[in-house]
Design a protein around this motif. Structure first.
Motif, short mmCIF file in Angstrom:
data_model
loop_
_atom_site.label_atom_id
_atom_site.label_comp_id
_atom_site.label_asym_id
_atom_site.label_seq_id
_atom_site.Cartn_x
_atom_site.Cartn_y
_atom_site.Cartn_z
N GLY A 76 9.88 11.94 -0.87
CA GLY A 76 10.21 12.91 0.17
C GLY A 76 9.28 12.93 1.37
N ARG A 77 8.20 12.12 1.36
CA ARG A 77 7.26 12.10 2.49
C ARG A 77 7.43 10.79 3.24
NH1 ARG A 77 4.01 13.83 -1.81
NH2 ARG A 77 3.44 16.03 -1.70
N LYS A 78 7.62 10.89 4.57
CA LYS A 78 7.90 9.71 5.40
C LYS A 78 6.61 9.21 6.04
CE LYS A 78 11.12 8.41 9.09
NZ LYS A 78 11.67 7.23 8.47
N GLY A 79 6.45 7.89 6.04
CA GLY A 79 5.28 7.28 6.67
C GLY A 79 5.14 5.83 6.25
N SER A 80 3.91 5.35 6.33
CA SER A 80 3.64 3.98 5.92
C SER A 80 2.25 3.91 5.30
CB SER A 80 3.74 3.01 7.11
OG SER A 80 2.68 3.20 8.00
N PHE A 81 2.00 2.80 4.61
CA PHE A 81 0.68 2.52 4.04
C PHE A 81 0.60 1.03 3.75
CE2 PHE A 81 3.49 3.99 0.69
CZ PHE A 81 3.38 3.02 -0.29
N VAL A 82 -0.60 0.55 3.49
CA VAL A 82 -0.82 -0.86 3.22
C VAL A 82 -1.29 -1.03 1.78
CG1 VAL A 82 -2.17 -2.91 3.85
CG2 VAL A 82 -1.37 -1.35 5.64
N LEU A 83 -0.67 -1.99 1.10
CA LEU A 83 -1.05 -2.33 -0.27
C LEU A 83 -1.84 -3.63 -0.28
CD1 LEU A 83 2.39 -1.76 -1.99
CD2 LEU A 83 0.35 -0.34 -2.29
N ARG A 84 -2.87 -3.68 -1.11
CA ARG A 84 -3.61 -4.92 -1.35
C ARG A 84 -3.15 -5.44 -2.71
NH1 ARG A 84 -8.24 -5.37 -4.28
NH2 ARG A 84 -8.75 -3.18 -3.99
N HIS A 85 -2.66 -6.68 -2.76
CA HIS A 85 -2.14 -7.28 -3.98
C HIS A 85 -3.16 -8.19 -4.64
CE1 HIS A 85 2.39 -6.94 -3.46
NE2 HIS A 85 1.94 -6.47 -2.33
N GLN A 86 -3.10 -8.24 -5.96
CA GLN A 86 -3.84 -9.22 -6.71
C GLN A 86 -3.01 -9.54 -7.94
OE1 GLN A 86 -7.98 -8.28 -6.93
NE2 GLN A 86 -8.24 -9.39 -8.83
N ALA A 87 -2.79 -10.81 -8.22
CA ALA A 87 -1.95 -11.19 -9.35
C ALA A 87 -2.40 -12.53 -9.91
CB ALA A 87 -0.49 -11.28 -8.91
N ALA A 88 -2.19 -12.69 -11.21
CA ALA A 88 -2.50 -13.95 -11.87
C ALA A 88 -1.70 -14.06 -13.15
CB ALA A 88 -4.00 -14.06 -12.17
N ASP A 89 -1.61 -15.28 -13.65
CA ASP A 89 -0.96 -15.54 -14.92
C ASP A 89 -2.06 -15.87 -15.91
OD1 ASP A 89 1.01 -15.85 -16.74
OD2 ASP A 89 1.97 -17.57 -15.79
N GLY A 90 -2.36 -14.92 -16.80
CA GLY A 90 -3.47 -15.10 -17.73
C GLY A 90 -3.02 -15.36 -19.15
N PRO A 91 -3.97 -15.44 -20.07
CA PRO A 91 -3.64 -15.73 -21.47
C PRO A 91 -2.70 -14.69 -22.10
CG PRO A 91 -6.02 -15.75 -21.13
CD PRO A 91 -5.39 -15.33 -19.84
N GLU A 92 -2.78 -13.43 -21.64
CA GLU A 92 -1.92 -12.37 -22.17
C GLU A 92 -0.63 -12.24 -21.35
OE1 GLU A 92 -5.35 -11.35 -21.39
OE2 GLU A 92 -5.78 -12.23 -23.35
N GLY A 93 -0.38 -13.17 -20.46
CA GLY A 93 0.80 -13.09 -19.62
C GLY A 93 0.43 -12.66 -18.21
N PRO A 94 1.43 -12.55 -17.33
CA PRO A 94 1.14 -12.25 -15.93
C PRO A 94 0.75 -10.79 -15.72
CG PRO A 94 3.50 -12.46 -16.27
CD PRO A 94 2.84 -12.78 -17.58
N TRP A 95 -0.11 -10.56 -14.73
CA TRP A 95 -0.42 -9.20 -14.30
C TRP A 95 -0.40 -9.17 -12.78
CZ3 TRP A 95 -4.77 -8.99 -11.32
CH2 TRP A 95 -5.70 -10.02 -11.47
N LEU A 96 0.12 -8.06 -12.25
CA LEU A 96 0.25 -7.90 -10.80
C LEU A 96 -0.15 -6.48 -10.47
CD1 LEU A 96 3.10 -9.40 -12.04
CD2 LEU A 96 3.27 -9.94 -9.63
N THR A 97 -1.18 -6.32 -9.67
CA THR A 97 -1.64 -4.97 -9.34
C THR A 97 -1.63 -4.75 -7.84
OG1 THR A 97 -3.97 -5.66 -9.29
CG2 THR A 97 -3.12 -4.81 -11.38
N TRP A 98 -1.48 -3.48 -7.47
CA TRP A 98 -1.54 -3.01 -6.09
C TRP A 98 -2.65 -2.00 -5.99
CZ3 TRP A 98 4.04 -0.71 -5.53
CH2 TRP A 98 4.95 -1.71 -5.26
N VAL A 99 -3.34 -2.00 -4.86
CA VAL A 99 -4.25 -0.91 -4.51
C VAL A 99 -3.91 -0.49 -3.09
CG1 VAL A 99 -6.65 -0.22 -4.13
CG2 VAL A 99 -6.09 -1.76 -6.02
N ILE A 100 -3.72 0.81 -2.87
CA ILE A 100 -3.46 1.31 -1.52
C ILE A 100 -4.76 1.20 -0.73
CG2 ILE A 100 -2.82 3.30 -0.12
CD1 ILE A 100 -1.12 4.25 -2.53
N VAL A 101 -4.70 0.56 0.43
CA VAL A 101 -5.89 0.41 1.27
C VAL A 101 -6.26 1.79 1.82
CG1 VAL A 101 -6.81 -0.65 3.36
CG2 VAL A 101 -5.28 -1.97 1.86
N PRO A 102 -7.47 2.28 1.51
CA PRO A 102 -7.87 3.60 1.99
C PRO A 102 -7.77 3.69 3.51
CG PRO A 102 -9.45 2.76 0.39
CD PRO A 102 -8.51 1.63 0.72
N THR A 103 -7.38 4.83 4.00
CA THR A 103 -7.22 5.16 5.42
C THR A 103 -6.06 4.43 6.09
OG1 THR A 103 -8.79 3.55 6.39
CG2 THR A 103 -9.71 5.65 5.63
#
Length: 135
Positions: A76-103
């Motif tokens: 319900g809140r309109k705007g924008s933000f930037v995500l920083r991605h990091q992902a890899a395919d590891g021994p336990e399978g793939p993982w993909l994470t996002w962190v919202i860039v502060p400010t």
């Protein structure tokens, strides 16, 4: 007033996957820039453009990093933000994470911060979760 933790989830479609020419390709390891455009549905309704740097080895695609600007309405809140991605395919399978860039939040999403994950289903469908708070 303190910060309140909120959750968002939904799905997204990859509308454009524009792989550029590799900028480093030797010894079986290839580094390639990719521009990705997405449409989000669920608690986040909107679009985004991401710029990724991918790593491919003889084992296949193994990692990427990137930044993605998301524009739309989050719970319900309109705007924008930037995500920083990091992902890899590891021994336990793939993982993909996002962190919202502060400010990076704008509009009604100013002050947003948090992190989330991307899940890829067996059918290739993409879903996401985002744990965030607003000032």
């Amino acid at each position: 007033m303190g910060r309140m933790s909120e959750k968002a989830s939904g799905t997204f479609d990859i509308d454009v996957w524009d792989s550029k020419d590799p900028y480093d390709d030797r010894d079986g390891v290839t580094l390639t820039p990719v521009q990705v455009e997405k449409t989000f549905k669920g608690d986040l309704v909107g679009t985004s453009v991401a710029h990724l740097q991918t790593v491919t080895t003889p084992a296949g695609p193994v990692a990427y990093v990137g930044v993605e600007r998301v524009e739309g309405t989050l719970n319900g809140r309109k705007g924008s933000f930037v995500l920083r991605h990091q992902a890899a395919d590891g021994p336990e399978g793939p993982w993909l994470t996002w962190v919202i860039v502060p400010t990076s939040g704008t509009g009604e999403l100013a002050g947003i911060r948090g992190e989330g994950q991307i899940q890829v289903g067996p059918d290739g469908a993409h879903s996401f979760t985002l744990d965030y708070d607003l000032a």
